[in-house]
Design a protein around this motif. Structure first.
Motif, PDB file in Angstrom:
ATOM      1  N   LYS A  84       1.107   8.483  -1.902  1.00  0.00           N
ATOM      2  CA  LYS A  84       0.158   9.231  -2.725  1.00  0.00           C
ATOM      3  C   LYS A  84      -1.125   9.585  -1.966  1.00  0.00           C
ATOM      4  N   CYS A  85      -1.790  10.649  -2.427  1.00  0.00           N
ATOM      5  CA  CYS A  85      -3.119  10.984  -1.917  1.00  0.00           C
ATOM      6  C   CYS A  85      -4.152  10.166  -2.702  1.00  0.00           C
ATOM      7  N   ASN A  86      -5.433  10.393  -2.436  1.00  0.00           N
ATOM      8  CA  ASN A  86      -6.460   9.612  -3.127  1.00  0.00           C
ATOM      9  C   ASN A  86      -7.130  10.362  -4.268  1.00  0.00           C
ATOM     10  N   GLU A  87      -6.513  11.474  -4.694  1.00  0.00           N
ATOM     11  CA  GLU A  87      -7.079  12.243  -5.798  1.00  0.00           C
ATOM     12  C   GLU A  87      -6.426  11.820  -7.109  1.00  0.00           C
TER      13      GLU A  87
ATOM     14  N   CYS B 229      -0.788   4.494  -0.522  1.00  0.00           N
ATOM     15  CA  CYS B 229      -1.742   5.601  -0.582  1.00  0.00           C
ATOM     16  C   CYS B 229      -2.205   6.006   0.811  1.00  0.00           C
ATOM     17  N   TRP B 230      -2.304   7.317   1.019  1.00  0.00           N
ATOM     18  CA  TRP B 230      -2.789   7.848   2.283  1.00  0.00           C
ATOM     19  C   TRP B 230      -4.293   7.634   2.468  1.00  0.00           C
ATOM     20  N   ASN B 231      -5.016   7.444   1.366  1.00  0.00           N
ATOM     21  CA  ASN B 231      -6.481   7.410   1.408  1.00  0.00           C
ATOM     22  C   ASN B 231      -7.045   8.701   2.004  1.00  0.00           C
TER      23      ASN B 231
ATOM     24  N   THR C 262       0.831  -1.201   0.000  1.00  0.00           N
ATOM     25  CA  THR C 262       0.000   0.000   0.000  1.00  0.00           C
ATOM     26  C   THR C 262       0.869   1.255   0.000  1.00  0.00           C
TER      27      THR C 262
ATOM     28  N   LYS D  46       0.675  11.879  -8.705  1.00  0.00           N
ATOM     29  CA  LYS D  46       0.539  10.679  -9.529  1.00  0.00           C
ATOM     30  C   LYS D  46       1.452  10.718 -10.748  1.00  0.00           C
TER      31      LYS D  46
ATOM     32  N   CYS E  26       1.799  14.398   0.118  1.00  0.00           N
ATOM     33  CA  CYS E  26       1.969  13.515  -1.037  1.00  0.00           C
ATOM     34  C   CYS E  26       2.984  14.058  -2.034  1.00  0.00           C
TER      35      CYS E  26
END
Length: 371
Positions: free
Chosen positions: A234-237, A111-113, A109, A243, A121
């Motif tokens: 990473k963030c979730n956007e 991603c920070w979600n 994993t 990205k 990020c």
């Protein structure tokens, strides 16, 4: 919290609701257990009383969620659920109900979600301040609002950062130049949150950081596994610029010209494998988070090894009493008290440990000390 008289000749008769009237740090299930434990507790009562008086300082965080996160009534599960991250990615092992998830799925994993404005990020907007010694300093530098729960994971790299600052101040560690080698002892949860160590790129800009993580919690099939972190989690956007930097945050690369955080796993106890680890590149510093030195006999040979190789070491523990007992163990092995005296870690995890033997406030990476 469990009865301080547990293990007496009679079994516990119920929940530990009787607090010691003086220190209020220990509790008993019954009057009989309190009486039977009186002689033993008398030696520690005054010390625990003084520690309880400092509980307000331990509970002092700048976050908007501080009041709920530091209360025993608030469970970690409900806290994470309130932020929409319960049972998600790197957050999975932050609560007891998520720890059963498969290790292989969690370790990949990255991603920070969380939305981009709630997590680091991307790289920092401006250089790291010279004196960064609080969570508020860090959040301001990384442009994160104090409502973000990111500190619940960031305490790992921030504790590494602060441990190195303390060792440098005490002249135990030379000024960091272009390389930093760390032996990191006893990792557990952080094995499932490796991506957060990418933040060390921001904390030690221009430095190649190599961390050997050594401990019995590492599966033998992963012994020797190496991971290079070239980017931040990473963030979730989907459209965030984080990205576009690299296809994956956790990936193997061979480009020696890129600065990276290199993590290598080693299964077993430090005293069993340190010889091979220091043969070619001895560490600059050893860091042992949430060590529990007084609780595990396996620390005795490890302390003796650290004393022999003369490498600075910084430990952390959950509460002041555990740190006090650990300092006594260190003194008995080294013949001297810790060079870095017991002190509060400003970057301790800001959510209180739910299950603890004592009524003392307990936080992961709460106190630091070393020699």
């Amino acid at each position: 919290m469990e009865c301080a008289g547990k293990g007496s000749r009679t079994p516990c008769g119920g929940p530990p609701t009787r607090l010691c009237h003086r220190c209020r740090a220990v509790a008993y299930c019954s009057l009989s257990h309190q009486v039977s434990h009186r002689t033993s507790h008398k030696r520690e009562c005054e010390r625990l009383e003084q520690q309880m008086k400092r509980s307000g300082v331990l509970n002092d965080f700048p976050f908007t969620f501080t009041q709920t996160a530091t209360q025993i009534q608030e469970t970690t599960c409900s806290f994470l659920a309130g932020h929409g991250i319960h049972h998600l990615g790197m957050w999975m092992c932050e609560c007891s109900c998520g720890i059963s998830s498969t290790f292989d799925n969690l370790r990949l994993t990255n991603c920070w979600n969380l939305p981009s404005d709630l997590c680091p990020c991307k790289g920092p907007s401006y250089p790291k301040p010279e004196c960064m010694s609080t969570w508020k300093d860090y959040y301001e530098w990384r442009c994160i609002p104090l409502s973000s729960p990111a500190a619940l994971l960031l305490h790992w790299p921030l504790t590494v950062y602060w441990a190195i600052q303390l060792a440098t101040i005490k002249n135990l560690l030379p000024q960091i130049s272009n390389e930093l080698r760390i032996h990191y002892l006893g990792p557990e949860k952080e094995l499932l949150q490796l991506a957060v160590f990418g933040e060390l790129q921001a904390l030690f800009p221009g430095v190649n950081v190599h961390i050997d993580l050594i401990g019995p919690a590492i599966q033998h099939l992963r012994d020797g596994e190496k991971t290079d972190l070239y980017t931040y989690a990473k963030c979730n956007e989907p459209d965030c610029e984080c990205k576009s930097t690299f296809e994956s945050h956790i990936e193997r690369k061979t480009n020696c010209h890129s600065r990276a955080i290199t993590l290598q796993l080693h299964a077993g106890f430090y005293h069993d494998c340190f010889g091979e680890l220091i043969k070619d590149s001895p560490p600059h510093i050893i860091i042992a988070p949430n060590a529990g030195i007084a609780a595990y006999t396996s620390w005795l040979p490890t302390l003796e090894v650290i004393r022999e190789i003369k490498v600075p070491v910084v430990f952390s523990d959950y509460c002041e009493e555990a740190s006090h007992l650990a300092a006594a163990c260190i003194t008995s092995v080294t013949g001297a008290p810790p060079t870095i005296q017991i002190q509060i870690n400003p970057f301790r995890q800001p959510i209180r440990v739910e299950e603890s033997v004592l009524h003392l406030p307990c936080y992961p990476n709460c106190f630091l000390f070393g020699f």
